[in-house]
Design a protein around this motif. Structure first.
Motif, short mmCIF file in Angstrom:
data_model
loop_
_atom_site.label_atom_id
_atom_site.label_comp_id
_atom_site.label_asym_id
_atom_site.label_seq_id
_atom_site.Cartn_x
_atom_site.Cartn_y
_atom_site.Cartn_z
N LEU A 198 28.30 42.52 49.21
CA LEU A 198 29.23 43.22 49.33
C LEU A 198 29.99 42.75 50.76
CD1 LEU A 198 29.03 46.58 47.86
CD2 LEU A 198 30.57 44.87 47.24
N LYS A 199 30.74 41.83 50.98
CA LYS A 199 31.15 41.26 52.37
C LYS A 199 32.46 40.85 52.33
CE LYS A 199 28.08 37.22 51.71
NZ LYS A 199 27.01 36.42 52.13
N PRO A 200 33.25 40.64 53.25
CA PRO A 200 34.61 39.99 53.34
C PRO A 200 34.47 38.56 52.64
CG PRO A 200 34.28 41.17 55.37
CD PRO A 200 32.84 41.08 54.58
N GLY A 201 35.39 38.37 51.82
CA GLY A 201 35.54 36.89 51.01
C GLY A 201 34.75 36.80 49.69
N ALA A 202 33.93 37.96 49.51
CA ALA A 202 33.27 37.95 48.37
C ALA A 202 34.15 38.38 46.96
CB ALA A 202 32.23 39.10 47.99
N VAL A 203 34.07 37.99 45.82
CA VAL A 203 35.13 38.09 44.85
C VAL A 203 34.18 38.79 43.63
CG1 VAL A 203 36.66 37.29 43.00
CG2 VAL A 203 36.33 36.20 45.67
N GLY A 204 34.87 39.96 43.05
CA GLY A 204 34.22 40.76 41.86
C GLY A 204 35.37 41.05 40.79
N MET A 205 34.72 41.25 39.69
CA MET A 205 35.59 41.76 38.67
C MET A 205 35.01 43.24 38.17
SD MET A 205 36.78 40.06 35.07
CE MET A 205 38.32 39.44 35.39
N ASP A 206 35.95 44.08 37.97
CA ASP A 206 35.43 45.45 37.14
C ASP A 206 35.94 45.13 35.60
OD1 ASP A 206 35.02 47.95 36.24
OD2 ASP A 206 36.12 48.84 37.88
N LEU A 207 34.81 45.08 34.81
CA LEU A 207 35.11 44.83 33.24
C LEU A 207 35.54 46.31 32.61
CD1 LEU A 207 32.07 42.54 32.52
CD2 LEU A 207 34.40 41.89 33.07
N GLY A 208 36.78 46.58 32.13
CA GLY A 208 37.16 47.79 31.58
C GLY A 208 37.28 48.86 32.77
N ALA A 209 38.32 48.29 33.88
CA ALA A 209 38.62 48.86 34.91
C ALA A 209 39.11 50.32 34.92
CB ALA A 209 39.36 47.80 35.88
N GLY A 210 39.75 50.64 33.95
CA GLY A 210 40.53 51.90 33.91
C GLY A 210 41.43 51.96 34.97
N TYR A 211 41.49 52.88 35.72
CA TYR A 211 42.57 53.12 36.65
C TYR A 211 42.42 52.52 37.95
CZ TYR A 211 44.07 56.74 33.46
OH TYR A 211 44.31 57.56 32.28
N GLY A 212 41.11 51.55 38.13
CA GLY A 212 40.84 50.80 39.38
C GLY A 212 40.31 51.74 40.34
N GLN A 247 35.14 40.43 26.17
CA GLN A 247 34.53 39.63 25.22
C GLN A 247 35.16 38.10 25.32
OE1 GLN A 247 33.38 42.56 21.67
NE2 GLN A 247 34.99 41.32 21.55
N ASP A 248 36.35 38.05 26.59
CA ASP A 248 37.06 36.70 26.40
C ASP A 248 37.38 36.78 27.91
OD1 ASP A 248 37.95 34.33 26.23
OD2 ASP A 248 39.98 34.76 25.11
N ILE A 249 36.57 36.76 28.91
CA ILE A 249 37.24 36.97 30.42
C ILE A 249 38.04 35.70 30.87
CG2 ILE A 249 36.22 37.03 32.58
CD1 ILE A 249 33.80 38.27 31.67
N PRO A 250 39.12 36.01 31.17
CA PRO A 250 40.18 35.06 31.65
C PRO A 250 39.91 34.29 32.81
CG PRO A 250 41.23 36.74 31.75
CD PRO A 250 40.04 37.33 31.23
N ALA A 251 38.67 33.55 33.18
CA ALA A 251 38.30 33.01 34.48
C ALA A 251 37.56 32.14 34.29
CB ALA A 251 37.53 34.10 35.23
N PRO A 252 37.61 30.85 35.21
CA PRO A 252 36.54 29.66 34.97
C PRO A 252 35.28 30.08 35.13
CG PRO A 252 38.32 29.32 36.65
CD PRO A 252 38.50 30.91 36.40
N ALA A 270 26.68 40.84 22.37
CA ALA A 270 26.20 39.63 22.90
C ALA A 270 27.19 38.87 23.41
CB ALA A 270 25.39 39.07 21.75
N GLN A 271 28.42 38.68 22.96
CA GLN A 271 29.51 37.99 23.58
C GLN A 271 29.81 38.21 24.77
OE1 GLN A 271 30.61 35.22 22.70
NE2 GLN A 271 32.53 35.23 24.14
N VAL A 272 29.48 39.63 25.05
CA VAL A 272 29.87 40.24 26.44
C VAL A 272 29.09 39.57 27.60
CG1 VAL A 272 30.01 42.24 27.98
CG2 VAL A 272 31.06 42.42 25.49
N PHE A 273 27.77 39.68 27.25
CA PHE A 273 26.76 38.95 28.15
C PHE A 273 26.90 37.42 28.07
CE2 PHE A 273 25.03 43.11 28.11
CZ PHE A 273 23.91 43.28 29.15
N ARG A 274 27.31 36.77 26.98
CA ARG A 274 27.53 35.35 27.26
C ARG A 274 28.73 35.21 28.19
NH1 ARG A 274 26.21 35.42 21.69
NH2 ARG A 274 28.35 35.88 21.09
N GLU A 275 29.70 35.99 28.22
CA GLU A 275 30.91 35.90 29.19
C GLU A 275 30.72 36.03 30.52
OE1 GLU A 275 34.69 34.91 28.68
OE2 GLU A 275 33.02 33.63 28.00
N VAL A 276 29.43 37.13 30.86
CA VAL A 276 28.94 37.61 31.93
C VAL A 276 28.41 36.59 32.83
CG1 VAL A 276 27.36 39.13 33.30
CG2 VAL A 276 29.08 40.18 31.63
N ALA A 277 27.42 35.89 31.90
CA ALA A 277 26.44 34.81 32.46
C ALA A 277 27.28 33.68 32.89
CB ALA A 277 25.57 34.48 31.44
#
Length: 319
Positions: free
Chosen positions: A105-119, A167-172, A192-199
């Motif tokens: 957790l530092k400036p410049g880091a990039v994350g994603m919240d999967l199923g982010a709800g209201y953010g 299950q199909d994360i739209p990111a490289p 299982a597909q979620v974990f494949r995408e996470v990895a």
């Protein structure tokens, strides 16, 4: 401004304003039209989308369940006196402290919240640590609230909202320093597909930190009928299953904290609030919705007290 020249300060301000004006996404994600994304959803995802887009559900979760944080909370005693929103935010703080210890957790880091709800998580991390966060979520209603609150917070340069499925994360590949998820993976029929995408989308050294509504290890689906009917799935995840899926996709266990009492406390506390504010809630939620919600909460609490359910904070790392 101590230690910073006026020129440097002006440059930083100009860069921040430019990012806000461009509304830059934290990654190179290109949001496809909704119909192109949703045509790939399976039936369970469509059920979840329809449920959370329903006006009764959207209003109830936002106003009663936890506001900007709609996940299991960590409660102080006595539970019935604690505020749901405070408990839900406490979970965010607890998980943030765990993730902070990794140094990610530092400036410049990039994350994603999967199923982010209201953010709520994304805005907190962005404001406190200067990280950039993509909110991936399947509900248009929740996404609309997320965008509004993010704009009001002045954080559109750090937080973006994306319609889609984890299950199909739209990111490289190797896009994210960390992935976060709060009580969302239970909606995925193909875990299982979620974990494949996470990895796939985690960078080497990246962390996946998440919570989930789970069954206790080795509890058969036949003992969870009412709970499974509520979420419209044939079975649930478990700590044992997620450890196995993580290992199968090359992720190493970083930490696991099992807290089944948190699930029981939260669902019981929400039910108390539902009963306490029945007249007020009836102004924005139908009686039929309230009755279904009350029955569902009872099923979760009873199964939890019987030792059939679990809730945990889990962290896995990509080598």
């Amino acid at each position: 401004m101590t230690g910073v020249s006026r020129a440097q300060s002006k440059q930083v301000s100009q860069e921040m304003e430019l990012r806000k004006a461009e509304n830059r996404s934290p990654t190179t994600i290109q949001q496809l039209p909704k119909e192109k994304v949703s045509e790939k959803f399976d039936n369970n995802e469509k059920v979840a989308e329809s449920y959370y887009d329903d006006m009764d559900a959207d209003t109830f979760y936002y106003r009663i369940w936890g506001g900007q944080d709609i996940h299991v909370g960590l409660y102080n005693e006595p539970v019935e006196k604690d505020v749901i929103r405070d408990a839900s935010r406490r979970t965010v703080y607890y998980m943030t402290d765990l993730l902070k210890e990794t140094g990610l957790l530092k400036p410049g880091a990039v994350g994603m919240d999967l199923g982010a709800g209201y953010g709520g998580t994304a805005r907190y991390l962005a404001e406190k640590f200067g990280v950039r966060v993509d909110c991936l979520n399947i509900s248009d209603s929740q996404n609309a609230r997320n965008r509004q609150m993010t704009e009001e917070a002045g954080l559109t340069h750090l937080v973006s909202v994306i319609y889609g499925s984890f299950q199909d994360i739209p990111a490289p590949d190797c896009s994210y320093d960390f992935l976060w998820s709060s009580d969302a993976i239970d909606h995925a029929p193909d875990k299982a597909q979620v974990f494949r995408e996470v990895a796939r989308v985690l960078k080497p050294g990246g962390i996946f930190i998440f919570t989930d509504l789970m069954k206790a290890d080795d509890v058969p689906a036949s003992e969870l009928g009412p709970v499974l009917e509520r979420i419209k799935l044939p079975d649930m995840g478990s700590v044992k299953l997620y450890r196995s899926l993580a290992s199968a996709n090359g992720l190493k266990e970083y930490a696991v904290y099992e807290k089944p009492e948190a699930l029981i406390n939260h669902y019981w506390r929400v039910k108390l609030e539902l009963e306490k504010q029945k007249d007020e809630i009836s102004k924005f939620c139908s009686v039929a919705f309230q009755e279904r919600m009350k029955q569902g909460l009872d099923h979760w609490v009873n199964a939890g007290k019987a030792g059939k359910l679990n809730w945990a904070i889990m962290m896995f790392q990509k080598p």
